[in-house]
Design a protein around this motif. Structure first.
Motif, PDB file in Angstrom:
ATOM      1  N   MET A 238       0.819  -1.204   0.000  1.00  0.00           N
ATOM      2  CA  MET A 238       0.000   0.000   0.000  1.00  0.00           C
ATOM      3  C   MET A 238       0.860   1.264   0.000  1.00  0.00           C
ATOM      4  N   ARG A 239       0.397   2.262  -0.743  1.00  0.00           N
ATOM      5  CA  ARG A 239       1.105   3.548  -0.786  1.00  0.00           C
ATOM      6  C   ARG A 239       0.698   4.410   0.403  1.00  0.00           C
ATOM      7  N   GLU A 240       1.678   5.009   1.057  1.00  0.00           N
ATOM      8  CA  GLU A 240       1.423   5.933   2.151  1.00  0.00           C
ATOM      9  C   GLU A 240       2.046   7.292   1.827  1.00  0.00           C
ATOM     10  N   GLN A 241       2.054   8.189   2.776  1.00  0.00           N
ATOM     11  CA  GLN A 241       2.549   9.538   2.515  1.00  0.00           C
ATOM     12  C   GLN A 241       4.062   9.553   2.296  1.00  0.00           C
ATOM     13  N   ASN A 242       4.511  10.628   1.634  1.00  0.00           N
ATOM     14  CA  ASN A 242       5.947  10.887   1.457  1.00  0.00           C
ATOM     15  C   ASN A 242       6.666   9.772   0.695  1.00  0.00           C
ATOM     16  N   PHE A 243       6.016   9.288  -0.393  1.00  0.00           N
ATOM     17  CA  PHE A 243       6.640   8.299  -1.273  1.00  0.00           C
ATOM     18  C   PHE A 243       7.016   7.015  -0.516  1.00  0.00           C
ATOM     19  N   HIS A 244       6.169   6.625   0.397  1.00  0.00           N
ATOM     20  CA  HIS A 244       6.446   5.458   1.245  1.00  0.00           C
ATOM     21  C   HIS A 244       5.486   4.326   0.889  1.00  0.00           C
ATOM     22  N   TYR A 245       6.038   3.117   0.716  1.00  0.00           N
ATOM     23  CA  TYR A 245       5.228   1.930   0.463  1.00  0.00           C
ATOM     24  C   TYR A 245       5.343   0.957   1.624  1.00  0.00           C
ATOM     25  N   HIS A 246       4.203   0.412   2.011  1.00  0.00           N
ATOM     26  CA  HIS A 246       4.088  -0.443   3.188  1.00  0.00           C
ATOM     27  C   HIS A 246       3.673  -1.848   2.743  1.00  0.00           C
ATOM     28  N   PHE A 247       4.561  -2.818   2.939  1.00  0.00           N
ATOM     29  CA  PHE A 247       4.277  -4.224   2.615  1.00  0.00           C
ATOM     30  C   PHE A 247       3.689  -4.905   3.848  1.00  0.00           C
ATOM     31  N   TYR A 248       2.476  -5.455   3.695  1.00  0.00           N
ATOM     32  CA  TYR A 248       1.820  -6.191   4.774  1.00  0.00           C
ATOM     33  C   TYR A 248       1.808  -7.681   4.451  1.00  0.00           C
ATOM     34  N   ALA A 249       2.159  -8.516   5.399  1.00  0.00           N
ATOM     35  CA  ALA A 249       1.995  -9.968   5.277  1.00  0.00           C
ATOM     36  C   ALA A 249       1.421 -10.477   6.592  1.00  0.00           C
ATOM     37  N   ARG A 250       0.254 -11.117   6.518  1.00  0.00           N
ATOM     38  CA  ARG A 250      -0.404 -11.613   7.720  1.00  0.00           C
ATOM     39  C   ARG A 250      -0.731 -13.089   7.532  1.00  0.00           C
ATOM     40  N   PRO A 251      -0.397 -13.918   8.517  1.00  0.00           N
ATOM     41  CA  PRO A 251      -0.621 -15.359   8.366  1.00  0.00           C
ATOM     42  C   PRO A 251      -2.065 -15.758   8.610  1.00  0.00           C
ATOM     43  N   TYR A 252      -2.471 -16.833   7.969  1.00  0.00           N
ATOM     44  CA  TYR A 252      -3.769 -17.452   8.224  1.00  0.00           C
ATOM     45  C   TYR A 252      -3.509 -18.747   8.968  1.00  0.00           C
ATOM     46  N   ASN A 253      -4.005 -18.823  10.193  1.00  0.00           N
ATOM     47  CA  ASN A 253      -3.753 -19.993  11.040  1.00  0.00           C
ATOM     48  C   ASN A 253      -5.079 -20.601  11.475  1.00  0.00           C
ATOM     49  N   PRO A 254      -5.674 -21.446  10.632  1.00  0.00           N
ATOM     50  CA  PRO A 254      -7.014 -21.974  10.933  1.00  0.00           C
ATOM     51  C   PRO A 254      -6.975 -23.181  11.857  1.00  0.00           C
ATOM     52  N   GLU A 255      -8.068 -23.386  12.573  1.00  0.00           N
ATOM     53  CA  GLU A 255      -8.226 -24.632  13.327  1.00  0.00           C
ATOM     54  C   GLU A 255      -8.591 -25.768  12.374  1.00  0.00           C
ATOM     55  N   LYS A 256      -9.381 -25.445  11.345  1.00  0.00           N
ATOM     56  CA  LYS A 256      -9.753 -26.415  10.327  1.00  0.00           C
ATOM     57  C   LYS A 256      -9.455 -25.819   8.953  1.00  0.00           C
ATOM     58  N   ASN A 257      -8.946 -26.640   8.055  1.00  0.00           N
ATOM     59  CA  ASN A 257      -8.661 -26.187   6.687  1.00  0.00           C
ATOM     60  C   ASN A 257      -9.924 -26.320   5.840  1.00  0.00           C
ATOM     61  N   GLU A 258     -10.730 -25.286   5.859  1.00  0.00           N
ATOM     62  CA  GLU A 258     -11.958 -25.253   5.071  1.00  0.00           C
ATOM     63  C   GLU A 258     -11.950 -24.017   4.185  1.00  0.00           C
ATOM     64  N   ALA A 259     -12.336 -24.208   2.935  1.00  0.00           N
ATOM     65  CA  ALA A 259     -12.239 -23.132   1.952  1.00  0.00           C
ATOM     66  C   ALA A 259     -13.085 -21.922   2.338  1.00  0.00           C
ATOM     67  N   LYS A 260     -14.303 -22.156   2.823  1.00  0.00           N
ATOM     68  CA  LYS A 260     -15.181 -21.034   3.154  1.00  0.00           C
ATOM     69  C   LYS A 260     -14.666 -20.257   4.365  1.00  0.00           C
ATOM     70  N   ASN A 261     -14.045 -20.943   5.303  1.00  0.00           N
ATOM     71  CA  ASN A 261     -13.456 -20.243   6.447  1.00  0.00           C
ATOM     72  C   ASN A 261     -12.288 -19.371   5.995  1.00  0.00           C
ATOM     73  N   LEU A 262     -11.503 -19.892   5.045  1.00  0.00           N
ATOM     74  CA  LEU A 262     -10.397 -19.112   4.500  1.00  0.00           C
ATOM     75  C   LEU A 262     -10.929 -17.880   3.776  1.00  0.00           C
ATOM     76  N   LEU A 263     -11.985 -18.050   2.989  1.00  0.00           N
ATOM     77  CA  LEU A 263     -12.587 -16.914   2.296  1.00  0.00           C
ATOM     78  C   LEU A 263     -13.062 -15.858   3.286  1.00  0.00           C
ATOM     79  N   LYS A 264     -13.706 -16.285   4.354  1.00  0.00           N
ATOM     80  CA  LYS A 264     -14.202 -15.339   5.352  1.00  0.00           C
ATOM     81  C   LYS A 264     -13.048 -14.565   5.995  1.00  0.00           C
TER      82      LYS A 264
END
Length: 292
Positions: A238-264
């Motif tokens: 994402m672009r922020e102020q003053n020519f700054h770019y912010h890279f976000y990475a967030r893990p998905y750690n499910p109790e069950k591997n279900e496609a609809k839960n991942l979508l949610k």
């Protein structure tokens, strides 16, 4: 969701003009010209203007006047981010700063030796991903999964100016040959990137509430991850102020591997990003069927 045609707005002539201005007069002059280009789109790209207006007015709850003003800002932000992409690749990277937020999650993902799936969206500037991966993960191969309907002329012209990206492309094809490419990538402990907020014609979909209304989303990325227990990260640049770019990475750690839960979980993360960066959302059509 109204049908997305799989193509990006723009023309080679427009790209040539911007690159000429950028190289001749510099980045700030390009931004100045963009002020007028954004105004042009407000009045002459009626359907996309109406779509962006409904985003701010109906789904983000802005007042009428504030929504109108933010339509213009949205167009300007989109253009500025496209200019940044060209500028960074053309030798002006020193003007920008980059923040790595959660990059350790990619390192942890790769240690599992199962490959990985990065879920992003048509938001921010993921086209800059090579500038985050080139230095931090020289050994990592990133595969961006795309449709084959993008304007080839624009892509080819940009590559002639900026050079080919280190990120590989896997094109979704009618003969399903892309499935073998994706499987090979995962077996080689590579990363697959999906912009999972749109679906194409004939794709199997899930329906899930997003920003107050039900929307259809492609089943493929979510089923692939859930059925094969592939590690998943939600990523955005994402672009922020003053020519700054912010890279976000967030893990998905499910109790069950279900496609609809991942979508949610994906949509919860995306909604948070959209509310934080409302002008960097690039679905310029009737995404929620507000008027079609």
């Amino acid at each position: 969701m109204a049908k997305w045609k799989g193509k990006s707005r723009g023309s080679v002539l427009g790209m040539r003009i911007y690159i000429f201005i950028l190289k001749t007069f510099g980045l700030y002059a390009s931004y100045f010209v963009l002020l007028f280009v954004a105004l042009y789109f407000v009045f002459f790209a009626f359907n996309s203007t109406k779509s962006v207006y409904f985003l701010f007015r109906k789904h983000l709850g802005y007042s009428t006047l504030k929504a109108v003003l933010n339509v213009y800002k949205s167009y300007f932000t989109f253009g500025r981010i496209q200019l940044d992409r060209v500028a960074i690749a053309s030798g002006l990277k020193h003007k920008y700063t980059f923040e790595f937020d959660g990059i350790q999650h990619i390192q942890n993902l790769l240690k599992q030796n199962k490959g990985g799936i990065l879920l992003t969206a048509h938001i921010g500037n993921f086209n800059l991903a090579k500038h985050f991966f080139d230095k931090k993960h020289d050994h990592t191969i990133v595969n961006l999964v795309i449709t084959d309907l993008e304007h080839e002329e624009i892509k080819n012209y940009l590559e002639s100016v900026t050079g080919k990206s280190a990120i590989k492309l896997i094109v979704l094809k009618e003969d399903f040959s892309h499935i073998f490419e994706m499987n090979n990538a995962l077996q080689n402990n590579e990363l697959l990137v999906f912009a999972a907020d749109r679906y194409t014609e004939h794709a199997k979909t899930y329906t899930q509430d997003f920003m107050g209304k039900p929307v259809k989303f492609p089943q493929g990325p979510f089923k692939l991850a859930a059925r094969n227990k592939i590690p998943v990260l939600f990523v955005h640049i994402m672009r922020e102020q003053n020519f700054h770019y912010h890279f976000y990475a967030r893990p998905y750690n499910p109790e069950k591997n279900e496609a609809k839960n991942l979508l949610k979980a994906y949509l919860e993360n995306l909604e948070m990003m959209l509310k934080k960066y409302p002008h960097q959302w690039y679905n310029y059509y009737d995404y929620w069927n507000d008027f079609s």
